[in-house]
Design an enzyme around this catalytic site. Structure first.
Site, PDB file in Angstrom:
ATOM      1  N   LYS A  76      96.235 -43.525  25.179  1.00 62.95           N
ATOM      2  CA  LYS A  76      97.479 -42.971  25.734  1.00 62.95           C
ATOM      3  C   LYS A  76      97.194 -41.954  26.841  1.00 62.95           C
ATOM      4  CE  LYS A  76      99.983 -43.764  21.426  1.00 62.95           C
ATOM      5  NZ  LYS A  76      98.835 -44.225  20.597  1.00 62.95           N
ATOM      6  N   ARG A  77      96.306 -42.321  27.748  1.00 64.40           N
ATOM      7  CA  ARG A  77      95.959 -41.457  28.859  1.00 64.40           C
ATOM      8  C   ARG A  77      96.999 -41.576  29.971  1.00 64.40           C
ATOM      9  NH1 ARG A  77      92.741 -39.977  25.146  1.00 64.40           N
ATOM     10  NH2 ARG A  77      90.571 -39.492  25.571  1.00 64.40           N
TER      11      ARG A  77
END
Length: 273
Positions: free
Chosen positions: A96-97
């Site tokens: 979830k960058r």
């Protein structure tokens, strides 16, 4: 792995199952804690018992970062083991960058080049210049968070902006990104009723669907509204499989749960014929 190769694996294994490797030392069977690397030992045994029943594995990166260098080394060993022993498995870094361009490029290099994942989950909130650095890796896949399965999803994702739900704007806007054919989207199984509208916007892209199993999502509803002519689904189960037992029979219990889901998926795939 190309999209076509993933589709071929789905039909070969009669499965579109993704198994989440959310490995927690507080939940794995206690006897494994005596091992030199209990996280990797647990992951390896789960992988060896279930690889023929699934097409993807999704390590949640937070569960490895939480243990510092030991956790990161276990992640490195896990992905290296998958790539060597089961190269036809699709791998997802659930990280979830998402940040400004230069930072996103470094995130992409870390997971695509150093660790050799096939894909990564990305938060789209910062927009185009935070997503396209991932898409610049044309042999990899970027999985955008669109409509997640958690309760807080309603805080923002379904809010109307100029009369349109925000998650729909994300889907529509991202189609114009460079190399958008390599985009996939996270859509929670607990939001199955939204899938038909989502398919109208992104008819051809794969959807990564968490929430089946421990979170109560319905596989049949996900398939009814979300499946396309190329299947187009990766349905994830994490806790429901890997923690099916907290005892020494955990491997057999995980394999049984995975087999049960794979059997249901086989029936769903038959409807495409």
């Amino acid at each position: 792995m190309t999209t076509q190769q993933l589709i071929e694996q789905i039909h070969l294994k009669k499965s579109f199952l993704c198994i989440g490797l959310d490995t927690d030392l507080e939940k794995i069977p206690p006897h494994l804690l005596k091992e030199e690397d209990p996280i990797f030992t647990f992951n390896k045994s789960i992988i060896d018992a279930t690889h023929h029943l699934c097409v993807a594995y999704k390590p949640n990166i937070a569960f490895y970062e939480a243990y510092g260098l030991k956790g990161w080394h276990a992640l490195e060993k896990t992905i290296a083991y998958l790539n060597k022993e089961y190269p036809d498995i699709f791998t997802i870094a659930d990280a979830k960058r998402g940040d400004i361009g230069n930072t996103s490029t470094r995130y992409a290099k870390a997971f695509f080049e150093d660790l050799s994942f096939d894909s990564i989950t990305v938060a789209p909130y910062m927009g185009k210049d935070s997503v396209e650095p991932f898409l610049a890796f044309t042999d990899k896949h970027t999985i955008l968070l669109a409509l997640t399965s958690n309760e807080g999803a309603y805080d923002f994702q379904t809010k109307l902006v100029d009369g349109k739900a925000l998650y729909k704007t994300i889907l529509e806007t991202s189609r114009g990104y460079t190399n958008s054919k390599n985009l996939m989207y996270v859509v929670g199984a607990t939001k199955a009723s939204y899938l038909a509208e989502i398919r109208n916007i992104v008819p051809d892209n794969f959807l990564l669907v968490p929430g089946v199993g421990a979170q109560g999502g319905s596989l049949s509803e996900v398939c009814e509204y979300g499946m396309n002519k190329n299947v187009g689904l990766l349905v994830n189960s994490s806790r429901g499989i890997i923690y099916a037992s907290g005892k020494e029979d955990y491997v057999q219990a995980a394999a049984k749960k995975a087999k049960d889901l794979q059997g249901q998926m086989t029936k769903e795939l038959e409807r495409l014929k």
